[in-house]
Scaffold this motif. Structure first.
Motif, PDB file in Angstrom:
ATOM      1  N   LEU A 125      45.998  28.958  45.129  1.00 15.31           N
ATOM      2  CA  LEU A 125      47.325  28.523  44.311  1.00 15.31           C
ATOM      3  C   LEU A 125      48.438  28.885  45.191  1.00 15.31           C
ATOM      4  N   CYS A 126      48.193  30.091  45.951  1.00 16.49           N
ATOM      5  CA  CYS A 126      49.131  30.309  46.895  1.00 16.49           C
ATOM      6  C   CYS A 126      49.610  29.632  47.969  1.00 16.49           C
ATOM      7  N   ILE A 127      48.535  29.021  48.465  1.00 19.10           N
ATOM      8  CA  ILE A 127      48.625  28.109  49.658  1.00 19.10           C
ATOM      9  C   ILE A 127      49.553  26.778  49.115  1.00 19.10           C
ATOM     10  N   ASN A 128      49.066  26.366  47.988  1.00 23.67           N
ATOM     11  CA  ASN A 128      49.758  25.159  47.295  1.00 23.67           C
ATOM     12  C   ASN A 128      51.225  25.469  47.091  1.00 23.67           C
ATOM     13  N   ASN A 129      51.492  26.687  46.747  1.00 18.55           N
ATOM     14  CA  ASN A 129      52.973  26.944  46.454  1.00 18.55           C
ATOM     15  C   ASN A 129      53.754  27.732  47.323  1.00 18.55           C
ATOM     16  N   LYS A 130      53.284  27.828  48.568  1.00 15.62           N
ATOM     17  CA  LYS A 130      54.022  28.571  49.928  1.00 15.62           C
ATOM     18  C   LYS A 130      54.226  29.905  49.443  1.00 15.62           C
ATOM     19  N   ILE A 131      53.743  30.856  48.752  1.00 11.67           N
ATOM     20  CA  ILE A 131      53.839  31.983  48.440  1.00 11.67           C
ATOM     21  C   ILE A 131      52.732  32.916  49.048  1.00 11.67           C
ATOM     22  N   ASN A 132      52.646  34.234  49.259  1.00  9.28           N
ATOM     23  CA  ASN A 132      51.686  35.308  49.664  1.00  9.28           C
ATOM     24  C   ASN A 132      50.671  35.714  48.753  1.00  9.28           C
ATOM     25  N   LEU A 133      49.472  35.867  49.130  1.00 11.94           N
ATOM     26  CA  LEU A 133      48.566  36.561  48.291  1.00 11.94           C
ATOM     27  C   LEU A 133      48.488  37.916  49.173  1.00 11.94           C
ATOM     28  N   LEU A 134      48.811  39.063  48.225  1.00 15.55           N
ATOM     29  CA  LEU A 134      48.826  40.235  48.752  1.00 15.55           C
ATOM     30  C   LEU A 134      47.887  41.111  47.881  1.00 15.55           C
ATOM     31  N   CYS A 135      47.147  42.204  48.407  1.00 12.76           N
ATOM     32  CA  CYS A 135      46.006  42.652  47.916  1.00 12.76           C
ATOM     33  C   CYS A 135      45.998  44.146  48.303  1.00 12.76           C
ATOM     34  N   ASP A 136      46.035  45.248  47.286  1.00 13.23           N
ATOM     35  CA  ASP A 136      45.935  46.547  47.450  1.00 13.23           C
ATOM     36  C   ASP A 136      44.483  47.017  46.944  1.00 13.23           C
ATOM     37  N   LEU A 137      43.687  47.462  47.824  1.00 10.54           N
ATOM     38  CA  LEU A 137      42.488  47.735  47.557  1.00 10.54           C
ATOM     39  C   LEU A 137      42.268  49.295  47.139  1.00 10.54           C
ATOM     40  N   GLY A 138      43.228  49.997  47.324  1.00  9.94           N
ATOM     41  CA  GLY A 138      43.099  51.396  47.111  1.00  9.94           C
ATOM     42  C   GLY A 138      42.152  52.176  48.175  1.00  9.94           C
ATOM     43  N   SER A 139      40.980  52.611  47.989  1.00 14.25           N
ATOM     44  CA  SER A 139      40.158  53.307  48.934  1.00 14.25           C
ATOM     45  C   SER A 139      39.851  52.123  49.963  1.00 14.25           C
ATOM     46  N   GLY A 140      39.562  51.011  49.711  1.00 15.74           N
ATOM     47  CA  GLY A 140      39.022  50.160  50.786  1.00 15.74           C
ATOM     48  C   GLY A 140      37.751  50.347  50.974  1.00 15.74           C
ATOM     49  N   SER A 141      36.745  49.486  51.587  1.00 12.60           N
ATOM     50  CA  SER A 141      35.508  49.899  52.379  1.00 12.60           C
ATOM     51  C   SER A 141      35.442  48.899  53.477  1.00 12.60           C
ATOM     52  N   ILE A 142      35.238  49.621  54.727  1.00 13.54           N
ATOM     53  CA  ILE A 142      35.017  49.133  56.015  1.00 13.54           C
ATOM     54  C   ILE A 142      33.726  48.631  55.957  1.00 13.54           C
ATOM     55  N   TYR A 143      32.665  49.303  55.470  1.00 13.67           N
ATOM     56  CA  TYR A 143      31.191  49.063  55.864  1.00 13.67           C
ATOM     57  C   TYR A 143      30.586  49.610  54.454  1.00 13.67           C
ATOM     58  N   ASN A 144      29.979  48.698  53.636  1.00 16.53           N
ATOM     59  CA  ASN A 144      29.321  49.017  52.513  1.00 16.53           C
ATOM     60  C   ASN A 144      28.010  48.516  52.268  1.00 16.53           C
ATOM     61  N   LYS A 145      26.988  48.919  52.534  1.00 11.14           N
ATOM     62  CA  LYS A 145      25.605  48.417  52.322  1.00 11.14           C
ATOM     63  C   LYS A 145      24.970  48.862  51.057  1.00 11.14           C
ATOM     64  N   ASN A 146      25.594  49.215  50.114  1.00  3.34           N
ATOM     65  CA  ASN A 146      25.047  49.849  48.747  1.00  3.34           C
ATOM     66  C   ASN A 146      24.437  51.110  49.239  1.00  3.34           C
ATOM     67  N   ILE A 147      24.956  52.088  49.986  1.00  6.19           N
ATOM     68  CA  ILE A 147      24.300  53.284  50.345  1.00  6.19           C
ATOM     69  C   ILE A 147      24.261  53.912  48.866  1.00  6.19           C
ATOM     70  N   ASN A 148      23.191  54.954  48.920  1.00  6.08           N
ATOM     71  CA  ASN A 148      22.583  55.511  47.471  1.00  6.08           C
ATOM     72  C   ASN A 148      23.861  56.208  46.693  1.00  6.08           C
ATOM     73  N   PHE A 149      24.990  56.883  47.579  1.00  6.03           N
ATOM     74  CA  PHE A 149      25.782  57.715  46.998  1.00  6.03           C
ATOM     75  C   PHE A 149      27.093  57.126  46.504  1.00  6.03           C
ATOM     76  N   MET A 150      27.196  55.980  47.129  1.00  6.74           N
ATOM     77  CA  MET A 150      28.478  55.106  47.170  1.00  6.74           C
ATOM     78  C   MET A 150      28.018  53.927  46.266  1.00  6.74           C
ATOM     79  N   PRO A 151      29.125  53.416  45.325  1.00 10.22           N
ATOM     80  CA  PRO A 151      29.107  52.258  44.369  1.00 10.22           C
ATOM     81  C   PRO A 151      29.215  51.116  45.468  1.00 10.22           C
ATOM     82  N   LEU A 152      28.758  49.879  45.191  1.00  9.96           N
ATOM     83  CA  LEU A 152      28.821  48.655  46.154  1.00  9.96           C
ATOM     84  C   LEU A 152      30.394  48.342  45.947  1.00  9.96           C
ATOM     85  N   GLU A 153      30.937  48.380  46.924  1.00  5.69           N
ATOM     86  CA  GLU A 153      32.462  47.727  47.033  1.00  5.69           C
ATOM     87  C   GLU A 153      32.604  46.596  47.854  1.00  5.69           C
ATOM     88  N   LYS A 154      33.214  45.704  47.538  1.00  5.48           N
ATOM     89  CA  LYS A 154      33.459  44.491  48.546  1.00  5.48           C
ATOM     90  C   LYS A 154      34.262  45.061  49.845  1.00  5.48           C
TER      91      LYS A 154
END
Length: 191
Positions: A125-154
């Protein structure tokens, strides 16, 4: 090496390019300032579209609507708290729209009768309308393979791969370093 003033971001850019599969990154004081700088630099005096269900309060009592206002942008709310559709975003886009802001609601969940738009759809939708798609992830996750003590985050790179132009996230919460905010994405926008 030259004996002249260096660029503090040169030390982190290559690392985050490799970690997040992005074109460029910079680091600032914290994620709230990363969101503010992203919006102020790319969307000042323009409209930013956000789902009502993503207007969260983040750590330190920073509220997304307040950050949008302080950055000099006009917030355009779409959808409802529990349901936002692609048409809600599409119908809100006009000549004053600079971006769609997607905020990851990592500190609460709405369950039941809900709907959220996939990032790939928002990107198209953004590409078709020539606008940006911006995202605030908060904590962010660099590497997450569902470690027991962490919830799975993209992971950050998945947002980049889904077509998000700029992603902001915390440099301290999941990386465990000093407080910082990271802005990653397309080189022309990060610059």
């Amino acid at each position: 090496k030259s004996g002249k003033r260096g660029d503090r971001n040169s030390h982190i850019n290559e690392l985050f390019q490799a970690l997040c599969n992005c074109e460029s990154s910079i680091m600032v004081n914290n994620n709230a300032s990363a969101v503010f700088l992203m919006l102020n630099s790319l969307c000042e005096n323009k409209e930013v579209i956000i789902s009502r269900g993503q207007q969260v309060e983040i750590g330190g009592s920073f509220r997304i609507p307040d950050i949008i206002k302080s950055s000099g942008c006009k917030m355009i709310e779409v959808g409802t708290t529990n349901r936002t559709n692609l048409d809600d975003y599409a119908n809100a886009i006009d000549d004053e729209t600079a971006a769609i802001l997607h905020v990851h609601t990592s500190n609460y969940k709405i369950v039941g009768f809900t709907n959220n738009v996939e990032l790939r759809e928002l990107s198209d939708l953004c590409i078709n309308n020539k606008i940006n798609l911006l995202c605030d992830l908060g904590s962010g996750s660099i590497y997450n393979k569902n470690i027991n003590f962490m919830p799975l985050e993209k992971e950050v790179q998945n947002y980049i791969n889904d077509g998000v132009d700029i992603v902001t996230y915390s440099g301290d919460k999941l990386l465990g370093g000093a407080q910082g905010g990271i802005i990653s994405g397309k080189i022309n926008l990060v610059s």
